[in-house]
Write a protein that holds these residues in place. Structure first.
Motif, PDB file in Angstrom:
ATOM      1  N   ALA A 121      -3.835  -8.059   6.563  1.00 20.58           N
ATOM      2  CA  ALA A 121      -2.613  -7.861   7.353  1.00 20.58           C
ATOM      3  C   ALA A 121      -1.442  -7.505   6.436  1.00 20.58           C
ATOM      4  CB  ALA A 121      -2.303  -9.103   8.170  1.00 20.58           C
ATOM      5  N   ASN A 122      -1.367  -8.180   5.294  1.00 20.03           N
ATOM      6  CA  ASN A 122      -0.261  -7.923   4.368  1.00 20.03           C
ATOM      7  C   ASN A 122      -0.350  -6.529   3.766  1.00 20.03           C
ATOM      8  OD1 ASN A 122       0.723 -10.416   4.875  1.00 20.03           O
ATOM      9  ND2 ASN A 122       0.155 -11.307   2.907  1.00 20.03           N
ATOM     10  N   LEU A 123      -1.578  -6.157   3.372  1.00 25.00           N
ATOM     11  CA  LEU A 123      -1.752  -4.838   2.768  1.00 25.00           C
ATOM     12  C   LEU A 123      -1.363  -3.742   3.770  1.00 25.00           C
ATOM     13  CD1 LEU A 123      -2.714  -3.636   0.067  1.00 25.00           C
ATOM     14  CD2 LEU A 123      -4.928  -3.275   1.125  1.00 25.00           C
ATOM     15  N   LYS A 124      -1.783  -3.926   5.018  1.00 31.38           N
ATOM     16  CA  LYS A 124      -1.436  -2.954   6.056  1.00 31.38           C
ATOM     17  C   LYS A 124       0.079  -2.911   6.265  1.00 31.38           C
ATOM     18  CE  LYS A 124      -5.258  -2.267   9.202  1.00 31.38           C
ATOM     19  NZ  LYS A 124      -5.813  -2.626  10.514  1.00 31.38           N
ATOM     20  N   GLN A 125       0.676  -4.095   6.300  1.00 30.77           N
ATOM     21  CA  GLN A 125       2.111  -4.174   6.562  1.00 30.77           C
ATOM     22  C   GLN A 125       2.918  -3.407   5.516  1.00 30.77           C
ATOM     23  OE1 GLN A 125       3.272  -5.946   9.405  1.00 30.77           O
ATOM     24  NE2 GLN A 125       4.999  -4.617   8.943  1.00 30.77           N
ATOM     25  N   ILE A 126       2.482  -3.495   4.257  1.00 31.73           N
ATOM     26  CA  ILE A 126       3.168  -2.779   3.176  1.00 31.73           C
ATOM     27  C   ILE A 126       3.247  -1.291   3.528  1.00 31.73           C
ATOM     28  CG2 ILE A 126       2.865  -1.933   0.798  1.00 31.73           C
ATOM     29  CD1 ILE A 126       1.646  -4.731   0.154  1.00 31.73           C
ATOM     30  N   PHE A 127       2.097  -0.728   3.923  1.00 31.45           N
ATOM     31  CA  PHE A 127       2.049   0.715   4.127  1.00 31.45           C
ATOM     32  C   PHE A 127       2.603   1.141   5.487  1.00 31.45           C
ATOM     33  CE2 PHE A 127      -0.931  -0.205   0.725  1.00 31.45           C
ATOM     34  CZ  PHE A 127      -0.285   0.513  -0.265  1.00 31.45           C
ATOM     35  N   MET A 191      12.459  -5.040   2.134  1.00 31.05           N
ATOM     36  CA  MET A 191      12.499  -6.374   1.542  1.00 31.05           C
ATOM     37  C   MET A 191      11.120  -7.025   1.696  1.00 31.05           C
ATOM     38  SD  MET A 191      14.322  -9.826   2.651  1.00 31.05           S
ATOM     39  CE  MET A 191      12.910 -10.127   3.673  1.00 31.05           C
ATOM     40  N   VAL A 192      10.599  -6.931   2.915  1.00 32.97           N
ATOM     41  CA  VAL A 192       9.272  -7.481   3.189  1.00 32.97           C
ATOM     42  C   VAL A 192       8.229  -6.787   2.314  1.00 32.97           C
ATOM     43  CG1 VAL A 192       7.449  -7.555   4.940  1.00 32.97           C
ATOM     44  CG2 VAL A 192       9.771  -8.237   5.542  1.00 32.97           C
ATOM     45  N   THR A 193       8.279  -5.466   2.288  1.00 32.84           N
ATOM     46  CA  THR A 193       7.303  -4.698   1.509  1.00 32.84           C
ATOM     47  C   THR A 193       7.344  -5.085   0.029  1.00 32.84           C
ATOM     48  OG1 THR A 193       7.336  -2.868   3.035  1.00 32.84           O
ATOM     49  CG2 THR A 193       6.690  -2.342   0.797  1.00 32.84           C
ATOM     50  N   GLN A 194       8.546  -5.128  -0.537  1.00 30.40           N
ATOM     51  CA  GLN A 194       8.653  -5.467  -1.959  1.00 30.40           C
ATOM     52  C   GLN A 194       8.108  -6.857  -2.255  1.00 30.40           C
ATOM     53  OE1 GLN A 194      12.662  -4.814  -3.320  1.00 30.40           O
ATOM     54  NE2 GLN A 194      12.323  -2.618  -3.541  1.00 30.40           N
ATOM     55  N   ARG A 195       8.384  -7.779  -1.372  1.00 28.24           N
ATOM     56  CA  ARG A 195       7.907  -9.142  -1.608  1.00 28.24           C
ATOM     57  C   ARG A 195       6.389  -9.226  -1.494  1.00 28.24           C
ATOM     58  NH1 ARG A 195      11.358 -13.886   0.764  1.00 28.24           N
ATOM     59  NH2 ARG A 195      10.157 -14.945  -0.817  1.00 28.24           N
ATOM     60  N   ALA A 199       3.900 -10.260  -4.482  1.00 27.81           N
ATOM     61  CA  ALA A 199       2.967 -11.375  -4.298  1.00 27.81           C
ATOM     62  C   ALA A 199       1.549 -10.980  -4.702  1.00 27.81           C
ATOM     63  CB  ALA A 199       2.993 -11.846  -2.850  1.00 27.81           C
ATOM     64  N   MET A 200       1.266  -9.668  -4.681  1.00 31.33           N
ATOM     65  CA  MET A 200      -0.066  -9.190  -5.084  1.00 31.33           C
ATOM     66  C   MET A 200      -0.072  -8.730  -6.540  1.00 31.33           C
ATOM     67  SD  MET A 200      -1.115  -6.998  -1.715  1.00 31.33           S
ATOM     68  CE  MET A 200      -2.568  -6.337  -2.511  1.00 31.33           C
ATOM     69  N   ASN A 201       0.954  -9.079  -7.293  1.00 29.75           N
ATOM     70  CA  ASN A 201       1.101  -8.661  -8.691  1.00 29.75           C
ATOM     71  C   ASN A 201       1.186  -7.151  -8.836  1.00 29.75           C
ATOM     72  OD1 ASN A 201       1.040 -11.273  -9.791  1.00 29.75           O
ATOM     73  ND2 ASN A 201      -1.191 -11.285  -9.574  1.00 29.75           N
ATOM     74  N   GLY A 202       1.638  -6.495  -7.802  1.00 28.16           N
ATOM     75  CA  GLY A 202       1.737  -5.044  -7.850  1.00 28.16           C
ATOM     76  C   GLY A 202       3.146  -4.599  -8.199  1.00 28.16           C
ATOM     77  N   THR A 203       3.310  -3.290  -8.309  1.00 25.33           N
ATOM     78  CA  THR A 203       4.657  -2.753  -8.525  1.00 25.33           C
ATOM     79  C   THR A 203       4.922  -1.670  -7.496  1.00 25.33           C
ATOM     80  OG1 THR A 203       3.872  -1.050 -10.020  1.00 25.33           O
ATOM     81  CG2 THR A 203       4.563  -3.138 -11.034  1.00 25.33           C
ATOM     82  N   ILE A 204       6.198  -1.438  -7.208  1.00 19.42           N
ATOM     83  CA  ILE A 204       6.571  -0.384  -6.268  1.00 19.42           C
ATOM     84  C   ILE A 204       7.742   0.389  -6.868  1.00 19.42           C
ATOM     85  CG2 ILE A 204       7.994  -2.019  -4.929  1.00 19.42           C
ATOM     86  CD1 ILE A 204       7.179  -0.301  -2.435  1.00 19.42           C
ATOM     87  N   ARG A 205       7.648   1.709  -6.785  1.00 18.25           N
ATOM     88  CA  ARG A 205       8.652   2.561  -7.417  1.00 18.25           C
ATOM     89  C   ARG A 205       9.023   3.689  -6.445  1.00 18.25           C
ATOM     90  NH1 ARG A 205       7.601   6.547 -11.247  1.00 18.25           N
ATOM     91  NH2 ARG A 205       5.411   6.064 -10.997  1.00 18.25           N
ATOM     92  N   ASN A 225     -13.541  -7.121 -13.444  1.00 17.13           N
ATOM     93  CA  ASN A 225     -14.710  -6.903 -12.583  1.00 17.13           C
ATOM     94  C   ASN A 225     -14.476  -5.775 -11.577  1.00 17.13           C
ATOM     95  OD1 ASN A 225     -12.829  -8.127 -11.040  1.00 17.13           O
ATOM     96  ND2 ASN A 225     -14.166  -9.739 -10.232  1.00 17.13           N
ATOM     97  N   GLY A 226     -13.367  -5.063 -11.749  1.00 15.12           N
ATOM     98  CA  GLY A 226     -13.105  -3.932 -10.871  1.00 15.12           C
ATOM     99  C   GLY A 226     -12.429  -4.294  -9.577  1.00 15.12           C
ATOM    100  N   SER A 227     -12.103  -5.557  -9.388  1.00 18.16           N
ATOM    101  CA  SER A 227     -11.381  -5.921  -8.174  1.00 18.16           C
ATOM    102  C   SER A 227      -9.978  -6.365  -8.551  1.00 18.16           C
ATOM    103  CB  SER A 227     -12.106  -7.036  -7.430  1.00 18.16           C
ATOM    104  OG  SER A 227     -12.125  -8.191  -8.218  1.00 18.16           O
ATOM    105  N   LEU A 228      -9.159  -6.440  -7.548  1.00 17.29           N
ATOM    106  CA  LEU A 228      -7.755  -6.758  -7.797  1.00 17.29           C
ATOM    107  C   LEU A 228      -7.592  -8.208  -8.235  1.00 17.29           C
ATOM    108  CD1 LEU A 228      -4.828  -5.549  -7.317  1.00 17.29           C
ATOM    109  CD2 LEU A 228      -4.847  -7.005  -5.319  1.00 17.29           C
ATOM    110  N   THR A 229      -6.747  -8.409  -9.236  1.00 13.55           N
ATOM    111  CA  THR A 229      -6.429  -9.787  -9.620  1.00 13.55           C
ATOM    112  C   THR A 229      -5.210 -10.256  -8.842  1.00 13.55           C
ATOM    113  OG1 THR A 229      -5.194  -8.843 -11.437  1.00 13.55           O
ATOM    114  CG2 THR A 229      -7.369  -9.739 -11.948  1.00 13.55           C
ATOM    115  N   THR A 230      -5.355 -11.312  -8.096  1.00 16.16           N
ATOM    116  CA  THR A 230      -4.194 -11.812  -7.351  1.00 16.16           C
ATOM    117  C   THR A 230      -3.872 -13.237  -7.783  1.00 16.16           C
ATOM    118  OG1 THR A 230      -5.712 -12.337  -5.563  1.00 16.16           O
ATOM    119  CG2 THR A 230      -4.322 -10.436  -5.268  1.00 16.16           C
TER     120      THR A 230
END
Ligand code: ADP
Ligand code: MG
Length: 230
Positions: A121-127, A191-195, A199-205, A225-230
């Motif tokens: 749900a969070n990943l979808k919400q970002i996009f 604001m929601v997207t950035q947070r 929270a997923m240790n990602g960056t947005i530019r 292992n090829g998967s995201l580190t959270t």
């Protein structure tokens, strides 16, 4: 320093406010959904279809609210392995009616096999938030290109629009609670997207040019292992 504290305080206030609004809005939604469910039983086939659409939209509203609310307690969310391409296709689907209304075409260029560990749900919400902004930045229509690739040890997702663009001053203020240049804007989307990205240790530019368009680059780190580190 002062500025950082002020920002942290603003974010705290806004998440509390969002949580209480979400809570208050949820109740009437539940009541409306119940009544629709009840009355649709006595309707004929055609009206019942309309009511099903209404219920689906109410459920979507509920899901969106749930996302705002989740800010109060992000640690309670579960992560699963997600195919980035599928998530982005899903986002394009959800936004397709809105895009059509604005004469916007969404084009996808996603690599196969990109998997990350995240809350769906969070990943979808970002996009959803990003694509929604891109659509709204193109009042006379245009094209949105969504790309996803994993060149090194990260997954990079780019959203490119041919919209009105932003000035350096506007870019500077992105993500600030309530900052909006729209009549009906909330100034909460980014604001929601950035947070969520943080929270997923990602960056947005954001890169943007007035009159040309905007490119948003979101990246998430990949673990060994090829998967995201959270
Ligand atoms: P809202 O969409 O409710 O205004 P957001 O937090 O989503 O709030 O966005 C804040 C502001 O950032 C918008 O009002 C707009 O001025 C600017 N913005 C965001 N994305 C874009 C974009 N793709 N193109 C142009 N401006 C944008
Ligand atoms: Mg927005």
């Amino acid at each position: 320093m002062q500025e950082k504290l002020l920002r942290a305080e603003k974010l705290r206030v806004i998440s509390e406010l969002a949580a209480s609004i979400a809570h208050e809005v949820r109740n009437p939604l539940t009541v409306v959904r119940g009544f629709i469910q009840l009355t649709k039983e006595s309707m004929d086939e055609r009206y019942r279809r309309y009511m099903n659409t209404a219920i689906a939209e109410l459920d979507r509203a509920e899901a969106i609210i749930g996302n705002y609310l989740s800010f109060a307690k992000p640690e309670s969310e579960t992560a699963e392995e997600l195919h980035v391409g599928e998530i982005l296709e899903g986002v394009a689907d959800v936004m397709s009616a809105y895009a059509l209304m604005h004469h916007v075409e969404i084009k996808m260029h996603t690599e196969d096999g990109l998997v990350i560990l995240a809350n769906k749900a969070n990943l979808k919400q970002i996009f959803i938030n990003l694509v929604k902004n891109s659509i709204e930045a193109m009042p006379t229509g245009g094209i949105i290109q969504i790309g996803a690739s994993a060149p090194d040890d990260e997954v990079i997702i780019k959203i490119f629009d041919t919209g009105i663009g932003m000035t350096p001053e506007q870019l500077e203020r992105l993500g600030e609670p309530y900052y909006s240049t729209k009549d009906k804007g909330t100034g909460l989307g980014l604001m929601v997207t950035q947070r969520l990205v943080e929270a997923m240790n990602g960056t947005i530019r954001f890169e943007s040019e007035v009159g040309k368009g905007t490119t948003v680059t979101v990246s998430f780190p990949l673990g060994s292992n090829g998967s995201l580190t959270t």
